[in-house]
Design a protein around this motif. Structure first.
Motif, PDB file in Angstrom:
ATOM      1  N   THR A 286     -54.142 -28.686 -40.746  1.00  0.00           N
ATOM      2  CA  THR A 286     -54.952 -27.344 -41.004  1.00  0.00           C
ATOM      3  C   THR A 286     -54.971 -27.372 -42.643  1.00  0.00           C
ATOM      4  O   THR A 286     -53.847 -27.566 -43.280  1.00  0.00           O
ATOM      5  N   LEU A 287     -56.007 -26.921 -43.197  1.00  0.00           N
ATOM      6  CA  LEU A 287     -56.247 -26.644 -44.478  1.00  0.00           C
ATOM      7  C   LEU A 287     -56.049 -25.060 -44.780  1.00  0.00           C
ATOM      8  O   LEU A 287     -57.161 -24.536 -44.226  1.00  0.00           O
ATOM      9  N   LEU A 288     -55.661 -24.727 -45.867  1.00  0.00           N
ATOM     10  CA  LEU A 288     -55.682 -23.312 -46.141  1.00  0.00           C
ATOM     11  C   LEU A 288     -56.230 -23.172 -47.678  1.00  0.00           C
ATOM     12  O   LEU A 288     -55.592 -23.691 -48.774  1.00  0.00           O
ATOM     13  N   ALA A 289     -57.160 -22.440 -47.915  1.00  0.00           N
ATOM     14  CA  ALA A 289     -57.512 -22.233 -49.224  1.00  0.00           C
ATOM     15  C   ALA A 289     -57.385 -20.457 -49.588  1.00  0.00           C
ATOM     16  O   ALA A 289     -57.775 -19.883 -48.857  1.00  0.00           O
ATOM     17  N   ALA A 290     -57.058 -20.170 -50.987  1.00  0.00           N
ATOM     18  CA  ALA A 290     -57.147 -18.863 -51.062  1.00  0.00           C
ATOM     19  C   ALA A 290     -57.670 -18.859 -52.490  1.00  0.00           C
ATOM     20  O   ALA A 290     -57.562 -19.529 -53.148  1.00  0.00           O
ATOM     21  N   HIS A 325     -44.098 -20.854 -44.798  1.00  0.00           N
ATOM     22  CA  HIS A 325     -44.659 -21.160 -43.758  1.00  0.00           C
ATOM     23  C   HIS A 325     -44.743 -22.889 -43.550  1.00  0.00           C
ATOM     24  O   HIS A 325     -45.535 -23.349 -42.762  1.00  0.00           O
ATOM     25  N   GLY A 326     -44.041 -23.732 -44.539  1.00  0.00           N
ATOM     26  CA  GLY A 326     -44.042 -24.977 -44.453  1.00  0.00           C
ATOM     27  C   GLY A 326     -45.264 -25.550 -44.829  1.00  0.00           C
ATOM     28  O   GLY A 326     -45.357 -26.842 -44.718  1.00  0.00           O
ATOM     29  N   GLY A 327     -46.133 -24.933 -45.466  1.00  0.00           N
ATOM     30  CA  GLY A 327     -47.447 -25.767 -46.235  1.00  0.00           C
ATOM     31  C   GLY A 327     -47.185 -26.344 -47.468  1.00  0.00           C
ATOM     32  O   GLY A 327     -46.065 -26.294 -48.185  1.00  0.00           O
ATOM     33  N   ARG A 328     -48.071 -27.386 -47.795  1.00  0.00           N
ATOM     34  CA  ARG A 328     -47.810 -28.242 -48.966  1.00  0.00           C
ATOM     35  C   ARG A 328     -48.897 -27.848 -49.774  1.00  0.00           C
ATOM     36  O   ARG A 328     -50.008 -28.207 -49.501  1.00  0.00           O
ATOM     37  N   VAL A 329     -48.682 -27.336 -51.025  1.00  0.00           N
ATOM     38  CA  VAL A 329     -49.726 -26.938 -52.022  1.00  0.00           C
ATOM     39  C   VAL A 329     -50.328 -28.455 -52.602  1.00  0.00           C
ATOM     40  O   VAL A 329     -49.577 -29.305 -52.984  1.00  0.00           O
ATOM     41  N   ALA A 338     -54.930 -24.350 -53.084  1.00  0.00           N
ATOM     42  CA  ALA A 338     -55.243 -24.948 -51.702  1.00  0.00           C
ATOM     43  C   ALA A 338     -53.945 -25.510 -51.196  1.00  0.00           C
ATOM     44  O   ALA A 338     -53.232 -26.179 -51.997  1.00  0.00           O
ATOM     45  N   ALA A 339     -53.842 -25.694 -49.918  1.00  0.00           N
ATOM     46  CA  ALA A 339     -52.469 -26.025 -49.433  1.00  0.00           C
ATOM     47  C   ALA A 339     -52.868 -26.736 -47.813  1.00  0.00           C
ATOM     48  O   ALA A 339     -53.732 -26.451 -47.331  1.00  0.00           O
ATOM     49  N   VAL A 340     -52.142 -27.704 -47.538  1.00  0.00           N
ATOM     50  CA  VAL A 340     -52.212 -28.460 -46.059  1.00  0.00           C
ATOM     51  C   VAL A 340     -51.041 -28.079 -45.453  1.00  0.00           C
ATOM     52  O   VAL A 340     -49.714 -28.059 -45.725  1.00  0.00           O
ATOM     53  N   PHE A 341     -51.325 -27.953 -44.175  1.00  0.00           N
ATOM     54  CA  PHE A 341     -50.150 -27.603 -43.251  1.00  0.00           C
ATOM     55  C   PHE A 341     -50.288 -28.677 -41.868  1.00  0.00           C
ATOM     56  O   PHE A 341     -51.563 -29.038 -41.625  1.00  0.00           O
TER      57      PHE A 341
END
Lengths: 469, 113
Positions: A286-290, A325-329, A338-341
């Motif tokens: 799951t990718l997160l971008a802010a 929350h354990g994500g990796r930037v 941007a980070a990956v979970f």
């Protein structure tokens, strides 16, 4: 033990930390802080010469209690609210570090600034106090070596056998080991051999002290990874020089590692934490971008320094939420993160999407807090958008031998970035794609929003706005 | 005084006091006085049981500590024992034990001075 360590400097520009009275003063006025927040501040101040791991901080602040990471997160955020976001740096994957040394810009005049900084320097002293371990089975040698090192201002522990030394090295933090070769049970060579096979032990430099004769012994120690060799009886002048040189080398290594961790998040621990960094591979994540909206307009309306400070503070808060929350930037671009979970070996899609969602909700809260702080000092609020997308990506280290970066490639990466760009207060500040929505299986409240954007987005399915209230 | 100079190298002992402090060195002499006779006993026991490694290790420790205090004669005797291996009889150990008595008397006198 050392006078230098006892005189704890507690003034940092506008801030003064009164450890004994458990009070924090800002510009001389006391500030209300919760007791956990104060414990956390005291712990960070006491350890400000290094990065402190989350585990260590939680042990200090909640001794004997098992607490979740986000409790720490909340206290860190509370402190940043008072001290400014930059006061506590997040070092990716390693923990936090208190960064204030000089007075905050704009408050006392230059002369006072120098005066305020002086005790800090004096506290550190010409020789930075370090924690050393002396391993020697001979009592006379051990006492004398400990005494000599203490007189140099270091904190010294001792072990009377190789086995005890190994136990202490594995259980406590040391900056340097002074090792005798002739010991019962496990001798110096045995200890060096075990150290060579242990990544954590190899971090502690070793100076061998021995009266064994012959160059072959010295050579064997160096081959086994010892930094230096001192012949007994140890000459005090040589001892001081070698110890300082070893500690300085270790300090530089630690600094380089921290710098690397900041500049290329994830790369520092690559070989240790397995995951997908060492060998590029396809993974379901799951990718997160802010991203911050309208940074151009903000930048045009204020001095460049303020804009940089704003970007720094905002990025720090976003990284906190991600790492909490354990994500990796995998990307930091000033006005975007941007980070990956779910990049680890055993994380399933449900866990990854849930973690990313929790991070997004925390980001929304942190931005609200950040805006409250800005509004209190008469500044315009910032608007940020968050996008979450799930799917298969190719991830790994890419680049040339001279410059490499951790990269994630795949349509979900682009989708998360586009969703972040579309996310606004009118349709929702945190948007998730259909795949993430499905993986969440109703665990987070959300509403469908009208499809917007490109054909690719339309093909990717529906979009939902997370309920953030 | 002349005897002390022969047993202990005054320069080494002075340096030790200057670097570690006279009070600390007095305590260190007491520790040596407790530990060294045990090293002599260990050598005797190792000789009795034919344990070359234990013998060498005890002689090595005695050499190392003697050097620390500037006890050059005792250090030389201990070094000979360390390098020559398990001896045919206890005469070398006896000589080291006698020298140790002289050394300790000299060290105590210097430490109190």
């Amino acid at each position: 033990m050392s006078a230098a360590a006892a005189s704890e400097a507690s003034r940092f520009g506008r801030f003064e930390v009164l450890i004994a009275e458990r009070r924090l003063l800002v510009d001389g006025r006391p500030i209300a802080l919760g007791s956990r927040a104060f414990d956390l501040l005291a712990a960070l101040v006491a350890r400000r010469d290094r990065v402190v791991s989350k585990d260590e901080l939680m042990d200090v602040v909640w001794p004997g209690l098992v607490v979740e990471d986000n409790n720490l997160q909340v206290q860190i955020s509370a402190l940043r609210k008072v001290l400014g976001a930059q006061a506590i740096a997040t070092v990716a994957g390693r923990g936090y570090q208190f960064t204030l040394a000089a007075p905050a810009p704009g408050s006392p005049p230059a002369v006072e600034q120098r005066a305020a900084r002086a005790p800090d320097r004096a506290g550190a002293g010409p020789v930075r106090p370090a924690r050393l371990l002396v391993a020697d089975d001979n009592k006379v040698n051990r006492l004398l070596l400990c005494r000599s090192l203490e007189l140099m201002g270091h904190e010294v522990a001792s072990a009377d056998s190789g086995r005890t030394a190994l136990e202490k090295l594995r259980g406590e933090h040391f900056d340097l080991l002074l090792l005798d070769l002739e010991m019962p049970e496990i001798d110096g060579f045995g200890l060096l051999e075990q150290r060579a096979d242990d990544a954590a032990l190899s971090e502690v430099p070793v100076i061998v002290t021995s009266s064994l004769e012959g160059a072959a012994q010295v050579a064997r120690c160096i081959e086994l990874g010892a930094d230096d060799y001192l012949h007994k009886p140890v000459n005090p002048v040589l001892l001081k020089a070698r110890v300082e040189s070893s500690l300085e080398r270790k300090r530089l290594r630690d600094q380089q590692r921290e710098l690397l961790a900041r500049l290329a998040p994830g790369s520092g621990e690559a070989p240790l934490s397995a995951g997908m960094l060492s060998t590029p591979r396809r993974v379901e994540v799951t990718l997160l971008a802010a991203r911050l909206h309208d940074v151009d307009a903000l930048a045009a309306a204020q001095p460049a320094h303020d804009t940089l400070e704003l970007l720094g503070s905002w990025t720090t808060l976003m990284l906190d939420a991600i790492e909490g929350h354990g994500g990796r930037v995998h990307q930091i671009s000033g006005d975007g993160v941007a980070a990956v979970f779910g990049s680890g070996e055993h994380v399933d899609a449900g866990v990854a999407s849930w973690s990313a969602t929790q991070a997004a909700l925390e980001m929304v809260q942190l931005v609200a807090m950040f805006n409250a702080e800005r509004s209190a000092s008469g500044k315009d609020p910032v608007v940020a958008g968050i996008g979450i997308a799930s799917g298969e990506v190719l991830a790994g280290l890419a680049g040339t031998p001279r410059r490499a970066a951790y990269v994630c490639v795949g349509s979900a990466v682009q989708r998360a970035v586009r969703l972040a760009a579309q996310a606004t207060p009118s349709i929702g500040v945190a948007l998730i794609d259909g795949a993430t929505h499905a993986a969440l299986a109703g665990r987070a409240a959300s509403e469908a929003v009208p499809a917007a954007g490109t054909k690719a987005d339309a093909k990717a399915g529906p979009v939902f706005a997370l309920r953030t209230g | 005084m002349t005897m002390n100079e022969a047993v202990i190298d005054p320069h080494t002992f002075d340096e030790l006091q200057a670097n570690a402090g006279a009070d600390f060195v007095a305590e260190l002499v007491d520790t040596f006085a407790e530990e060294a006779p045990q090293l002599i006993d260990e050598m005797r026991s190792a000789l009795d049981t034919g344990s070359t490694e234990r013998f060498r290790r005890a002689a090595h420790s005695l050499k190392s500590n003697s050097s620390t205090f500037g006890a050059a004669r005792l250090a030389a005797l201990a070094r000979a024992l360390e390098l020559e291996g398990l001896p045919p009889d206890a005469s070398g150990i006896d000589a080291a034990a006698r020298e140790l008595e002289t050394t300790l008397a000299a060290l105590r006198a210097l430490a109190r001075a």
